[in-house]
Design an enzyme around this catalytic site. Structure first.
Site, short mmCIF file in Angstrom:
data_model
loop_
_atom_site.label_atom_id
_atom_site.label_comp_id
_atom_site.label_asym_id
_atom_site.label_seq_id
_atom_site.Cartn_x
_atom_site.Cartn_y
_atom_site.Cartn_z
N GLU A 44 0.63 -0.88 0.11
CA GLU A 44 -0.13 0.14 -0.05
C GLU A 44 0.86 1.53 -0.01
O GLU A 44 0.69 2.07 -0.78
CB GLU A 44 -1.25 -0.01 0.72
CG GLU A 44 -2.11 -1.39 1.21
CD GLU A 44 -2.82 -0.75 -0.43
OE1 GLU A 44 -2.40 0.04 -0.37
OE2 GLU A 44 -3.74 -1.92 -0.38
N TYR A 127 -5.77 6.37 4.59
CA TYR A 127 -5.90 5.33 2.99
C TYR A 127 -5.60 4.27 3.64
O TYR A 127 -6.07 3.18 3.47
CB TYR A 127 -5.72 5.92 1.57
CG TYR A 127 -5.53 5.21 1.41
CD1 TYR A 127 -6.51 4.20 0.82
CD2 TYR A 127 -4.14 4.56 1.25
CE1 TYR A 127 -6.60 3.32 -0.15
CE2 TYR A 127 -4.06 2.99 0.36
CZ TYR A 127 -5.26 2.80 0.25
OH TYR A 127 -4.69 1.35 -1.11
N ASP A 145 -8.48 6.06 -1.99
CA ASP A 145 -7.82 6.54 -2.34
C ASP A 145 -7.82 7.56 -3.47
O ASP A 145 -9.50 7.85 -3.92
CB ASP A 145 -6.76 5.88 -2.29
CG ASP A 145 -7.31 4.29 -4.47
OD1 ASP A 145 -8.53 4.59 -3.93
OD2 ASP A 145 -6.12 3.83 -4.94
#
Ligand code: SF4
Length: 350
Positions: A44, A127, A145
């Site tokens: 991520e 996020y 996102d």
């Protein structure tokens, strides 16, 4: 025609259709199906502002070098930045490194499972916390996102989605039984079908539920933000060398390219004076190198010169043996400058 997803029934149909599509069509990416929270976290962080194709080249080597939180926490910053070299936005790597140390020291090496615990880690925003909590731990929480922002803005035909609006819409849509897959399915839709500019609505599994599609406004959602013009900078950099050693400077950790090694900025004679060396022979001007950062349009003006000696330099400078320069994390523009200089020396038979 903005009311399509306001009923529980419509939201339920959206979840069923999008998840079925995701199960059939999701791209086979190295981190898909991963259950280890550290590995999901790394993916991520790498994926922020970086193309999937680029991340697939870095993800495997990174995990071979730093297979778990401890190995990352214990590594030197130089090693971490070197492994990140070329991915850009180096602040991400430094924060991930610091966060790994926090997980090692305060959480016994176990990545926190709740969004609040994740949010406390350096560099982890809403996020990343939502993505890691939902994908690794099955927490029913959204992850918004840039892709999800665009998809939600279109699904609801909302031209100016505020952070609060996005959070509320994303939270009410999360599929409670598969929150991690749901968040990834929304991102995947934005990355492959509901793409910027011209979305591929004819291939979209949820087109019937999309308010922007119904209104014909999909290409205008979300409304384009006015961009700040980039700052234009012209930066002289000096390549000073003697005895097969080259002078490098470690950039301050809190600024642009923080913590990375780079050629010192300034004219060659000024930089030579700074470290107490004298120029010997000609100064060679190398080609300009242009590099675009998010808010800065930088043009580097490199020049090289031999110096008479390599006196002990100030703390943040170091004379580095040529064969070791490759082992340091150099920003992309600096690598291009180094490449130019190396080939100019080779053609001179140095
Ligand atoms: S119908 Fe078009 S605009 Fe709407 S979600 Fe699908 S791809 Fe995006």
């Amino acid at each position: 025609m903005k009311a399509r997803l306001t009923t529980p029934g419509a939201r339920s149909r959206l979840r069923t259709r999008l998840l079925a599509h995701y199960d059939r069509e999701a791209r086979d990416l190295p981190w898909r199906g991963e259950t280890d929270p550290y590995r999901i976290w790394v993916s991520e962080v790498m994926l922020q502002q970086t193309r999937v194709e680029t991340v697939t080249r870095y993800y495997g080597p990174w995990l071979r070098q730093f297979p778990d939180v401890e190995s990352l926490a214990d590594a030197s910053e130089d090693r971490v930045l070197k492994a990140w070299e070329g991915l850009g936005y180096y602040r991400r790597a430094r924060s991930l490194h610091r966060a790994a140390a926090v997980v090692r020291d305060r959480h016994g090496g176990v990545v926190p499972s709740d969004p609040a615990g994740l949010l406390d880690l350096p560099g982890v925003g809403a996020y990343t916390a939502g993505a890691v909590a939902s994908i690794a731990f099955g927490v029913v929480t959204p992850a918004v996102d840039g892709n999800v922002k665009r998809v939600l803005s279109r699904l609801y035909d909302e031209p100016k989605p505020t952070p609060r609006w996005l959070e509320e819409r994303a939270a009410e849509l999360v599929e409670p039984r598969r929150p991690g897959d749901w968040n990834q399915a929304l991102m995947e839709l934005g990355a492959t079908i509901c793409v910027p500019r011209v979305p591929r609505c004819e291939r979209c599994p949820v087109a019937e539920l999309c308010a922007a599609r119904a209104a014909g406004t999909e290409q205008d959602r979300p409304a384009a933000a006015r961009k700040k013009p980039a700052r234009v900078l012209r930066i002289s950099v000096a390549l000073l060398y003697a005895d097969d050693r080259l002078l490098l400077h470690r950039r301050p950790s809190d600024g642009l390219l923080g913590g990375m090694w780079a050629f010192p900025e300034g004219d060659v004679d000024e930089v030579a004076g700074r470290v107490g060396a004298r120029l010997v022979g000609d100064v060679t001007a190398l080609d300009e190198v242009r590099h675009r950062f998010t808010h800065i349009d930088a043009t580097y003006l490199p020049a090289a010169s031999r110096v008479d000696s390599t006196p002990t330099p100030p703390d943040d400078h170091r004379w580095v043996a040529l064969r070791d320069v490759e082992g340091l994390a150099l920003p992309v523009a600096q690598q291009r400058i180094l490449g130019q200089w190396t080939s100019s020396r080779e053609s001179e038979g140095a």
